[in-house]
Design a protein around this motif. Structure first.
Motif, PDB file in Angstrom:
ATOM      1  N   UNK A  53     -61.951 -66.977  -1.417  1.00 56.11           N
ATOM      2  CA  UNK A  53     -61.759 -65.644  -1.980  1.00 56.11           C
ATOM      3  C   UNK A  53     -60.404 -65.025  -1.698  1.00 56.11           C
ATOM      4  N   UNK A  54     -59.537 -65.756  -0.981  1.00 55.78           N
ATOM      5  CA  UNK A  54     -58.238 -65.197  -0.598  1.00 55.78           C
ATOM      6  C   UNK A  54     -57.121 -65.722  -1.490  1.00 55.78           C
ATOM      7  N   UNK A  55     -56.150 -64.869  -1.833  1.00 57.60           N
ATOM      8  CA  UNK A  55     -54.936 -65.384  -2.476  1.00 57.60           C
ATOM      9  C   UNK A  55     -54.238 -66.358  -1.526  1.00 57.60           C
ATOM     10  N   UNK A  56     -53.362 -67.207  -2.051  1.00 60.61           N
ATOM     11  CA  UNK A  56     -52.660 -68.185  -1.216  1.00 60.61           C
ATOM     12  C   UNK A  56     -51.174 -67.895  -1.203  1.00 60.61           C
ATOM     13  N   UNK A  57     -50.595 -67.974  -0.033  1.00 60.87           N
ATOM     14  CA  UNK A  57     -49.162 -67.776   0.132  1.00 60.87           C
ATOM     15  C   UNK A  57     -48.595 -68.984   0.860  1.00 60.87           C
ATOM     16  N   UNK A  58     -47.689 -69.693   0.200  1.00 59.27           N
ATOM     17  CA  UNK A  58     -47.060 -70.874   0.805  1.00 59.27           C
ATOM     18  C   UNK A  58     -45.887 -70.414   1.655  1.00 59.27           C
ATOM     19  N   UNK A  59     -45.824 -70.895   2.895  1.00 57.17           N
ATOM     20  CA  UNK A  59     -44.779 -70.501   3.831  1.00 57.17           C
ATOM     21  C   UNK A  59     -44.112 -71.744   4.404  1.00 57.17           C
ATOM     22  N   UNK A  60     -42.775 -71.761   4.348  1.00 57.94           N
ATOM     23  CA  UNK A  60     -42.021 -72.851   4.958  1.00 57.94           C
ATOM     24  C   UNK A  60     -41.530 -72.424   6.328  1.00 57.94           C
ATOM     25  N   UNK A  61     -40.206 -72.299   6.465  1.00 56.24           N
ATOM     26  CA  UNK A  61     -39.642 -71.883   7.745  1.00 56.24           C
ATOM     27  C   UNK A  61     -39.584 -70.379   7.916  1.00 56.24           C
ATOM     28  N   UNK A  62     -39.972 -69.620   6.876  1.00 53.49           N
ATOM     29  CA  UNK A  62     -39.974 -68.166   6.972  1.00 53.49           C
ATOM     30  C   UNK A  62     -38.588 -67.559   7.018  1.00 53.49           C
ATOM     31  N   UNK A  63     -37.578 -68.315   6.541  1.00 54.89           N
ATOM     32  CA  UNK A  63     -36.197 -67.827   6.624  1.00 54.89           C
ATOM     33  C   UNK A  63     -35.762 -67.085   5.374  1.00 54.89           C
ATOM     34  N   UNK A  64     -36.610 -67.045   4.373  1.00 59.96           N
ATOM     35  CA  UNK A  64     -36.225 -66.391   3.117  1.00 59.96           C
ATOM     36  C   UNK A  64     -37.359 -65.508   2.614  1.00 59.96           C
ATOM     37  N   UNK A  65     -37.952 -64.761   3.549  1.00 61.26           N
ATOM     38  CA  UNK A  65     -39.099 -63.928   3.201  1.00 61.26           C
ATOM     39  C   UNK A  65     -39.020 -62.614   3.967  1.00 61.26           C
ATOM     40  N   UNK A  66     -39.456 -61.550   3.317  1.00 62.83           N
ATOM     41  CA  UNK A  66     -39.584 -60.249   3.972  1.00 62.83           C
ATOM     42  C   UNK A  66     -41.039 -59.816   3.849  1.00 62.83           C
ATOM     43  N   UNK A  67     -41.692 -59.629   4.976  1.00 60.91           N
ATOM     44  CA  UNK A  67     -43.081 -59.177   4.998  1.00 60.91           C
ATOM     45  C   UNK A  67     -43.060 -57.651   4.928  1.00 60.91           C
ATOM     46  N   UNK A  68     -43.229 -57.132   3.725  1.00 56.56           N
ATOM     47  CA  UNK A  68     -43.015 -55.704   3.480  1.00 56.56           C
ATOM     48  C   UNK A  68     -44.097 -54.830   4.094  1.00 56.56           C
TER      49      UNK A  68
END
Length: 351
Positions: free
Chosen positions: A44-59
């Motif tokens: 029931x959850x959306x999926x978020x693919x995460x690599x090294x987390x170097x190009x993401x902002x958790x707003x």
């Protein structure tokens, strides 16, 4: 497959933003990924693919998704063709570690991309690039899994639709069955074709300066790697010391006419003519010209040595929030637009 509930993500993003995921899945094999896709308690959850987390902002502080942390390992030489050596890396491998490995195998071609943070699996998504080379210039193909159907597929360079810091993985499908793959795929393995007849890429001024300073007319790939590493370390903060996501804005492109208009008002603007007649402007210069270098809003700030980089100025136990980072980013966008009539586009993915 390892699954954690309400998992902290601060250590999984280089900005060091504190947030929690509804579920965190550590994916270390194709089987792990298939199990995650089939797990009833994650369905029931959306999926978020995460690599090294170097190009993401958790707003926001809550990521209401099953975060698929891609940690698939593997490095190998696959084959040699008349013109190339084909190498493959698992999506979870460190990109810089992969560059180092290729050079250790005597296989040049990726040295200009040294020290770019993140993982191999994230490189095609962003179409990373630096010092005159983009990963698409060496890309061969990749293997991925469709998160909607669980089916494996392979894409070549044309199918990835690479552009400047862009790919098919950054565009949502326009309709069911559409071509965009944002949020719809997880990359497992990536292959690169490294040239057997190698020629150094030395077009950037920083590299030319290094050649002159060291009196080297024909540098080796390893020397170029060392120069790139030194240049990046001098210009950009180490995420382990000062949280950041690298260059925060893309360098905008304008028409030749627009560039002439800006030069008439701002003769010092840094710009680079492109083969198609357009002109690329240095986003860092535009931001600096608006007076943002070294400024801060809350615990988010603009790096004092490079205005293109936003940084986390908070303490480990009280870091910048995603909201502070995005408030600062929007204020910078407004300043640049009001002065130059140019809309800056963020480079990291905002979640």
């Amino acid at each position: 497959m390892l699954v954690s509930r309400q998992a902290p993500l601060q250590s999984f993003n280089t900005f060091g933003i504190a947030a929690r995921a509804a579920a965190l899945v550590r994916v270390r094999s194709e089987q792990d990924l298939r199990q995650a896709l089939a797990a009833p308690d994650l369905a029931g959850l959306p999926r978020l693919v995460l690599g090294g987390g170097s190009n993401i902002v958790l707003a926001t502080g809550e990521v209401r998704a099953a975060v698929l942390k891609m940690e698939v390992p593997g490095l190998r030489v696959l084959e040699q063709t008349a013109r190339h050596t084909i190498v493959e890396a698992g999506a979870g491998e460190s990109w810089h570690g992969f560059v180092q490995w290729t050079l250790a195998q005597g296989l040049p071609g990726l040295e200009n991309l040294a020290l770019i943070p993140g993982t191999v699996g994230a490189a095609p998504v962003q179409n990373i690039g630096a010092y005159g080379v983009e990963q698409q210039d060496r890309f061969h193909s990749l293997d991925a899994i469709d998160l909607r159907t669980g089916r494996p597929f392979t894409l070549d360079a044309a199918q990835c639709a690479f552009g400047y810091r862009d790919s098919i993985f950054k565009h949502a499908p326009a309709e069911p069955g559409g071509l965009g793959l944002a949020g719809c795929a997880a990359i497992l393995r990536v292959r690169y074709a490294l040239p057997r007849q190698w020629r150094p890429e030395l077009g950037y001024l920083d590299l030319q300066r290094r050649m002159a300073e060291e009196g080297v007319a024909a540098p080796t790939a390893s020397q170029i790697r060392d120069w790139v590493v030194a240049i990046r370390r001098a210009k950009l903060p180490d995420p382990a010391v000062l949280g950041n996501a690298g260059s925060f804005f893309k360098n905008p492109t304008v028409t030749a006419e627009q560039c002439r208009d800006i030069i008439a008002r701002e003769p010092q603007v840094v710009h680079y003519p492109l083969p198609d007649g357009r002109v690329k402007l240095a986003a860092g210069w535009l931001i600096d010209a608006c007076g943002w270098r070294g400024k801060r809003m809350g615990n988010a700030g603009v790096y004092e040595k490079q205005a293109l980089v936003l940084v986390n100025l908070g303490a480990a136990d009280h870091p910048a929030t995603g909201g502070e980072v995005m408030t600062l980013a929007k204020a910078i966008q407004t300043s640049v637009y009001e002065r130059f009539g140019i809309r800056l586009e963020p480079e990291p993915m905002v979640v």
